[in-house]
Design an enzyme around this catalytic site. Structure first.
Site, PDB file in Angstrom:
ATOM      1  N   GLY A  32       0.828  -1.201   0.000  1.00 47.23           N
ATOM      2  CA  GLY A  32       0.000   0.000   0.000  1.00 47.23           C
ATOM      3  C   GLY A  32       0.856   1.242   0.000  1.00 47.23           C
ATOM      4  N   GLY A  34       1.265   5.054   1.911  1.00 47.47           N
ATOM      5  CA  GLY A  34       0.852   5.802   3.089  1.00 47.47           C
ATOM      6  C   GLY A  34       0.759   7.277   2.772  1.00 47.47           C
ATOM      7  N   PHE A  36       2.985   9.074   3.092  1.00 48.99           N
ATOM      8  CA  PHE A  36       4.204   9.203   2.293  1.00 48.99           C
ATOM      9  C   PHE A  36       4.705   7.785   2.080  1.00 48.99           C
ATOM     10  CE2 PHE A  36       5.865   8.555   6.464  1.00 48.99           C
ATOM     11  CZ  PHE A  36       7.005   7.793   6.255  1.00 48.99           C
ATOM     12  N   GLY A  37       5.576   7.634   1.096  1.00 48.46           N
ATOM     13  CA  GLY A  37       6.256   6.361   0.906  1.00 48.46           C
ATOM     14  C   GLY A  37       5.369   5.228   0.437  1.00 48.46           C
ATOM     15  N   VAL A  38       6.045   4.122   0.120  1.00 46.76           N
ATOM     16  CA  VAL A  38       5.348   2.929  -0.353  1.00 46.76           C
ATOM     17  C   VAL A  38       5.744   1.780   0.570  1.00 46.76           C
ATOM     18  CG1 VAL A  38       4.979   1.440  -2.354  1.00 46.76           C
ATOM     19  CG2 VAL A  38       5.516   3.840  -2.693  1.00 46.76           C
ATOM     20  N   VAL A  39       4.749   0.952   0.915  1.00 50.33           N
ATOM     21  CA  VAL A  39       4.993  -0.120   1.888  1.00 50.33           C
ATOM     22  C   VAL A  39       5.142  -1.465   1.168  1.00 50.33           C
ATOM     23  CG1 VAL A  39       4.126  -1.245   3.979  1.00 50.33           C
ATOM     24  CG2 VAL A  39       3.561   1.154   3.546  1.00 50.33           C
ATOM     25  N   LYS A  52       8.293   0.574   5.052  1.00 50.21           N
ATOM     26  CA  LYS A  52       7.827   1.764   4.329  1.00 50.21           C
ATOM     27  C   LYS A  52       9.049   2.532   3.834  1.00 50.21           C
ATOM     28  CE  LYS A  52       4.183   4.510   5.589  1.00 50.21           C
ATOM     29  NZ  LYS A  52       3.513   5.602   6.336  1.00 50.21           N
ATOM     30  N   ASP A 146      -5.280  11.446  10.519  1.00 51.53           N
ATOM     31  CA  ASP A 146      -5.570  10.845   9.212  1.00 51.53           C
ATOM     32  C   ASP A 146      -6.191   9.458   9.411  1.00 51.53           C
ATOM     33  OD1 ASP A 146      -5.720  10.878   6.462  1.00 51.53           O
ATOM     34  OD2 ASP A 146      -3.654  10.201   6.151  1.00 51.53           O
TER      35      ASP A 146
HETATM   36  N1  ADE Z   1       0.019  -1.812   4.575  1.00 54.17           N
HETATM   37  C1  ADE Z   1       0.511  -0.726   5.178  1.00 54.17           C
HETATM   38  N2  ADE Z   1       1.162  -1.059   6.295  1.00 54.17           N
HETATM   39  C2  ADE Z   1       1.074  -2.407   6.411  1.00 54.17           C
HETATM   40  C3  ADE Z   1       1.524  -3.339   7.378  1.00 54.17           C
HETATM   41  N3  ADE Z   1       2.213  -2.954   8.439  1.00 54.17           N
HETATM   42  N4  ADE Z   1       1.219  -4.633   7.193  1.00 54.17           N
HETATM   43  C4  ADE Z   1       0.500  -5.019   6.128  1.00 54.17           C
HETATM   44  N5  ADE Z   1       0.053  -4.187   5.185  1.00 54.17           N
HETATM   45  C5  ADE Z   1       0.337  -2.884   5.330  1.00 54.17           C
END
Ligand code: ADE
Length: 282
Positions: A32, A34, A36-39, A52, A146
Protein backbone atom coordinates in the site's frame (compact mmCIF):
# COMPACT_ATOMS: atom_id res chain seq x y z
CA UNK A 1 19.58 -4.20 14.43
CA UNK A 2 22.75 -2.21 14.93
CA UNK A 3 24.08 -2.71 18.42
CA UNK A 4 24.04 0.98 19.22
CA UNK A 5 20.60 2.40 19.68
CA UNK A 6 20.82 5.67 17.89
CA UNK A 7 19.20 8.80 19.21
CA UNK A 8 16.28 9.17 16.93
CA UNK A 9 16.44 12.28 14.87
CA UNK A 10 15.27 14.56 17.61
CA UNK A 11 15.01 14.87 21.36
CA UNK A 12 14.88 12.00 23.76
CA UNK A 13 13.07 9.44 21.63
CA UNK A 14 15.01 6.36 20.66
CA UNK A 15 14.36 4.15 17.72
CA UNK A 16 16.48 1.11 17.01
CA UNK A 17 18.62 1.83 13.96
CA UNK A 18 18.21 -0.94 11.40
CA UNK A 19 20.85 -1.84 8.84
CA UNK A 20 19.21 -1.67 5.38
CA UNK A 21 21.39 -4.59 4.24
CA UNK A 22 19.60 -6.84 6.71
CA UNK A 23 16.23 -6.34 5.03
CA UNK A 24 15.30 -8.82 2.32
CA UNK A 25 12.64 -7.68 -0.11
CA UNK A 26 11.05 -10.57 -1.99
CA UNK A 27 7.75 -9.23 -3.20
CA UNK A 28 7.84 -6.38 -5.66
CA UNK A 29 4.13 -5.71 -5.29
CA UNK A 30 3.47 -2.91 -2.83
CA UNK A 31 1.20 -3.56 0.15
CA UNK A 32 0.00 0.00 0.00
CA UNK A 33 0.86 3.65 -0.02
CA UNK A 34 0.85 5.80 3.09
CA UNK A 35 0.69 9.54 3.64
CA UNK A 36 4.20 9.20 2.29
CA UNK A 37 6.26 6.36 0.91
CA UNK A 38 5.35 2.93 -0.35
CA UNK A 39 4.99 -0.12 1.89
CA UNK A 40 6.47 -3.51 0.92
CA UNK A 41 6.54 -6.89 2.55
CA UNK A 42 10.02 -8.04 3.55
CA UNK A 43 11.94 -10.30 5.90
CA UNK A 44 14.11 -8.87 8.63
CA UNK A 45 15.83 -11.11 11.17
CA UNK A 46 13.69 -14.12 10.18
CA UNK A 47 10.52 -12.14 10.70
CA UNK A 48 7.94 -11.03 8.16
CA UNK A 49 7.81 -7.24 8.34
CA UNK A 50 6.31 -4.30 6.47
CA UNK A 51 8.81 -1.75 5.26
CA UNK A 52 7.83 1.76 4.33
CA UNK A 53 10.35 3.23 1.92
CA UNK A 54 10.80 6.88 1.23
CA UNK A 55 10.50 7.36 -2.50
CA UNK A 56 11.00 11.11 -2.79
CA UNK A 57 13.23 13.66 -1.16
CA UNK A 58 10.23 15.75 -0.10
CA UNK A 59 8.86 12.86 1.97
CA UNK A 60 11.65 13.11 4.56
CA UNK A 61 9.67 15.41 6.84
CA UNK A 62 6.70 13.02 7.05
CA UNK A 63 9.15 10.13 7.58
CA UNK A 64 10.75 11.94 10.51
CA UNK A 65 7.29 12.67 11.95
CA UNK A 66 6.23 9.05 11.69
CA UNK A 67 9.42 7.65 13.25
CA UNK A 68 9.28 10.20 16.04
CA UNK A 69 5.62 9.63 16.85
CA UNK A 70 5.53 5.86 16.41
CA UNK A 71 8.55 5.42 18.63
CA UNK A 72 6.64 7.09 21.48
CA UNK A 73 3.68 4.73 21.35
CA UNK A 74 3.14 1.24 22.68
CA UNK A 75 -0.39 -0.12 22.50
CA UNK A 76 -2.03 -3.34 21.24
CA UNK A 77 -4.17 -1.36 18.78
CA UNK A 78 -1.28 0.54 17.24
CA UNK A 79 1.16 -1.00 14.79
CA UNK A 80 4.56 -1.78 16.34
CA UNK A 81 7.63 -0.04 14.98
CA UNK A 82 10.68 -2.33 15.05
CA UNK A 83 13.12 0.31 13.94
CA UNK A 84 14.17 2.54 11.09
CA UNK A 85 16.99 3.19 8.66
CA UNK A 86 17.52 6.87 9.25
CA UNK A 87 21.00 7.31 7.90
CA UNK A 88 20.31 6.99 4.17
CA UNK A 89 20.86 6.82 1.31
CA UNK A 90 17.85 4.49 1.63
CA UNK A 91 15.58 5.62 4.44
CA UNK A 92 12.81 3.37 5.63
CA UNK A 93 10.69 2.37 8.56
CA UNK A 94 10.39 -1.30 9.58
CA UNK A 95 7.17 -2.30 11.30
CA UNK A 96 5.02 -5.22 12.21
CA UNK A 97 3.43 -6.98 9.23
CA UNK A 98 -0.36 -7.17 9.41
CA UNK A 99 -1.38 -10.24 7.41
CA UNK A 100 -5.06 -9.23 7.19
CA UNK A 101 -4.24 -6.10 5.18
CA UNK A 102 -6.18 -2.89 5.55
CA UNK A 103 -9.75 -2.52 6.78
CA UNK A 104 -10.38 -0.58 3.57
CA UNK A 105 -9.68 -3.68 1.47
CA UNK A 106 -11.81 -5.81 3.74
CA UNK A 107 -14.73 -3.34 3.61
CA UNK A 108 -14.75 -2.64 -0.07
CA UNK A 109 -12.91 -5.45 -1.85
CA UNK A 110 -13.71 -8.63 0.08
CA UNK A 111 -17.49 -8.97 -0.29
CA UNK A 112 -17.65 -12.59 0.79
CA UNK A 113 -15.46 -12.41 3.83
CA UNK A 114 -17.09 -14.63 6.48
CA UNK A 115 -15.79 -12.97 9.62
CA UNK A 116 -16.99 -9.53 8.66
CA UNK A 117 -20.16 -9.07 10.70
CA UNK A 118 -18.72 -10.77 13.78
CA UNK A 119 -15.95 -8.24 14.02
CA UNK A 120 -17.50 -4.99 12.81
CA UNK A 121 -18.30 -3.48 16.22
CA UNK A 122 -15.12 -4.85 17.74
CA UNK A 123 -13.02 -3.10 15.05
CA UNK A 124 -14.70 0.19 15.88
CA UNK A 125 -14.13 -0.37 19.58
CA UNK A 126 -10.47 -1.28 19.07
CA UNK A 127 -9.93 1.75 16.85
CA UNK A 128 -11.44 3.92 19.59
CA UNK A 129 -9.15 2.29 22.20
CA UNK A 130 -6.05 3.04 20.11
CA UNK A 131 -7.08 6.64 19.55
CA UNK A 132 -8.02 7.09 23.22
CA UNK A 133 -4.49 5.98 24.12
CA UNK A 134 -3.02 8.58 21.74
CA UNK A 135 -5.23 11.32 23.14
CA UNK A 136 -4.22 10.46 26.71
CA UNK A 137 -0.50 10.55 26.04
CA UNK A 138 1.62 12.69 28.34
CA UNK A 139 2.80 15.39 28.38
CA UNK A 140 0.71 16.19 25.31
CA UNK A 141 -2.03 14.34 23.46
CA UNK A 142 -1.06 12.92 20.11
CA UNK A 143 -3.54 13.58 17.31
CA UNK A 144 -3.48 11.03 14.49
CA UNK A 145 -5.23 13.36 12.02
CA UNK A 146 -5.57 10.84 9.21
CA UNK A 147 -7.82 8.13 10.59
CA UNK A 148 -9.49 6.21 7.79
CA UNK A 149 -9.90 2.53 6.84
CA UNK A 150 -6.73 2.40 4.66
CA UNK A 151 -4.81 3.26 7.87
CA UNK A 152 -6.40 0.51 9.96
CA UNK A 153 -4.75 -2.89 9.65
CA UNK A 154 -6.04 -6.31 10.61
CA UNK A 155 -4.18 -9.21 12.22
CA UNK A 156 -5.11 -12.58 13.75
CA UNK A 157 -7.59 -13.55 11.04
CA UNK A 158 -9.25 -10.16 11.16
CA UNK A 159 -9.82 -10.26 14.90
CA UNK A 160 -7.44 -7.50 15.90
CA UNK A 161 -7.15 -4.02 14.53
CA UNK A 162 -4.08 -1.80 14.56
CA UNK A 163 -3.79 1.85 13.61
CA UNK A 164 -0.93 2.73 11.28
CA UNK A 165 0.42 5.66 9.28
CA UNK A 166 1.58 8.35 11.64
CA UNK A 167 3.04 10.50 8.87
CA UNK A 168 0.58 13.30 9.60
CA UNK A 169 0.29 12.79 13.38
CA UNK A 170 1.11 15.75 15.58
CA UNK A 171 1.20 16.70 19.22
CA UNK A 172 0.15 20.22 18.43
CA UNK A 173 -1.76 22.07 15.80
CA UNK A 174 0.29 22.21 12.66
CA UNK A 175 -0.77 22.91 9.13
CA UNK A 176 -2.24 19.81 7.45
CA UNK A 177 -0.56 19.85 4.08
CA UNK A 178 -0.55 16.19 3.23
CA UNK A 179 -4.15 15.11 3.05
CA UNK A 180 -4.60 13.74 -0.40
CA UNK A 181 -7.35 11.17 -0.46
CA UNK A 182 -8.54 11.85 3.09
CA UNK A 183 -11.25 14.45 2.48
CA UNK A 184 -14.17 12.18 3.36
CA UNK A 185 -12.86 11.60 6.92
CA UNK A 186 -11.61 15.09 7.63
CA UNK A 187 -13.31 17.25 10.26
CA UNK A 188 -14.59 20.59 8.95
CA UNK A 189 -12.42 22.63 11.34
CA UNK A 190 -9.26 20.96 9.99
CA UNK A 191 -10.19 21.89 6.45
CA UNK A 192 -11.02 25.41 7.54
CA UNK A 193 -7.57 25.56 9.24
CA UNK A 194 -9.14 26.93 12.37
CA UNK A 195 -8.03 25.90 15.82
CA UNK A 196 -8.54 22.17 16.22
CA UNK A 197 -7.81 19.45 18.74
CA UNK A 198 -8.33 15.73 19.48
CA UNK A 199 -11.97 16.04 18.39
CA UNK A 200 -10.85 15.93 14.74
CA UNK A 201 -10.03 12.22 15.29
CA UNK A 202 -13.45 11.69 16.88
CA UNK A 203 -15.04 13.08 13.72
CA UNK A 204 -12.98 10.73 11.52
CA UNK A 205 -13.96 7.81 13.74
CA UNK A 206 -17.67 8.56 13.13
CA UNK A 207 -17.20 8.38 9.37
CA UNK A 208 -15.36 5.07 9.80
CA UNK A 209 -18.32 3.88 11.91
CA UNK A 210 -20.72 4.76 9.07
CA UNK A 211 -18.45 3.09 6.53
CA UNK A 212 -18.10 -0.15 8.50
CA UNK A 213 -21.85 -0.43 9.15
CA UNK A 214 -22.92 0.36 5.59
CA UNK A 215 -19.92 -1.16 3.86
CA UNK A 216 -20.15 1.77 1.44
CA UNK A 217 -17.75 4.55 0.64
CA UNK A 218 -18.69 7.96 2.07
CA UNK A 219 -19.69 10.67 -0.46
CA UNK A 220 -19.11 8.29 -3.33
CA UNK A 221 -21.23 10.00 -5.95
CA UNK A 222 -19.81 10.06 -9.48
CA UNK A 223 -17.68 13.10 -10.10
CA UNK A 224 -17.10 13.85 -6.38
CA UNK A 225 -13.77 15.59 -5.86
CA UNK A 226 -11.77 16.02 -2.64
CA UNK A 227 -12.36 19.74 -2.68
CA UNK A 228 -16.09 19.28 -3.32
CA UNK A 229 -16.32 16.86 -0.36
CA UNK A 230 -14.38 19.18 1.95
CA UNK A 231 -16.61 22.07 1.01
CA UNK A 232 -19.89 20.21 1.51
CA UNK A 233 -18.73 18.78 4.89
CA UNK A 234 -17.79 22.30 5.87
CA UNK A 235 -21.34 23.32 4.91
CA UNK A 236 -22.75 20.62 7.21
CA UNK A 237 -23.26 17.69 4.83
CA UNK A 238 -22.81 14.18 6.29
CA UNK A 239 -23.39 10.64 5.05
CA UNK A 240 -27.07 9.59 5.16
CA UNK A 241 -28.41 8.04 8.36
CA UNK A 242 -28.39 4.25 8.27
CA UNK A 243 -31.71 2.44 7.86
CA UNK A 244 -32.57 0.25 10.88
CA UNK A 245 -29.50 1.42 12.78
CA UNK A 246 -29.80 0.76 16.54
CA UNK A 247 -30.59 4.15 18.17
CA UNK A 248 -27.61 3.92 20.56
CA UNK A 249 -25.23 3.69 17.58
CA UNK A 250 -27.00 6.36 15.57
CA UNK A 251 -26.93 8.86 18.42
CA UNK A 252 -23.22 8.21 19.04
CA UNK A 253 -22.43 8.62 15.33
CA UNK A 254 -24.35 11.88 15.05
CA UNK A 255 -22.73 13.31 18.19
CA UNK A 256 -19.26 12.38 16.89
CA UNK A 257 -19.76 14.15 13.56
CA UNK A 258 -21.22 17.31 15.08
CA UNK A 259 -20.08 20.44 13.29
CA UNK A 260 -18.75 21.93 16.51
CA UNK A 261 -15.83 19.99 18.00
CA UNK A 262 -16.84 20.97 21.54
CA UNK A 263 -20.17 19.18 21.06
CA UNK A 264 -18.48 15.90 20.10
CA UNK A 265 -17.70 13.40 22.87
CA UNK A 266 -14.11 12.70 23.88
CA UNK A 267 -12.56 9.44 22.67
CA UNK A 268 -12.69 8.17 26.26
CA UNK A 269 -16.45 8.65 26.24
CA UNK A 270 -16.68 6.89 22.87
CA UNK A 271 -14.75 3.95 24.38
CA UNK A 272 -17.17 3.70 27.31
CA UNK A 273 -20.23 3.85 25.05
CA UNK A 274 -18.78 1.35 22.56
CA UNK A 275 -17.94 -1.00 25.40
CA UNK A 276 -21.59 -0.90 26.47
CA UNK A 277 -22.82 -1.31 22.89
CA UNK A 278 -20.54 -4.31 22.29
CA UNK A 279 -21.86 -5.97 25.42
CA UNK A 280 -25.53 -5.39 24.49
CA UNK A 281 -25.54 -6.10 20.75
CA UNK A 282 -24.80 -9.57 19.35
N1 ADE B 1 0.02 -1.81 4.57
C1 ADE B 1 0.51 -0.73 5.18
N2 ADE B 1 1.16 -1.06 6.29
C2 ADE B 1 1.07 -2.41 6.41
C3 ADE B 1 1.52 -3.34 7.38
N3 ADE B 1 2.21 -2.95 8.44
N4 ADE B 1 1.22 -4.63 7.19
C4 ADE B 1 0.50 -5.02 6.13
N5 ADE B 1 0.05 -4.19 5.18
C5 ADE B 1 0.34 -2.88 5.33
Amino acid sequence: MASAISPNLENQQFTPEIDYEEIQFFNSQALGEGSFGVVFQAVWRNKLVAVKNITRENEKQAFIVEVRQLSRVNHPNIVTLYGACTKGPKMCLVMEYAEGGSLFNVLHYSPRLKYYMNHALSWLYQCALGVEYLHNMKPKPLLHRDLKPPNLLLVDKGKHLKICDFGTAADQKTEMTNNKGSAAWMAPEVFASKKYNEKCDVFSWSIILWEVLTRSRPYNSPGATSLGILWSVHQGKRPPLIKDCPPCIESLMVRCWHQLPENRPSMSEVVIIMNDICSILP
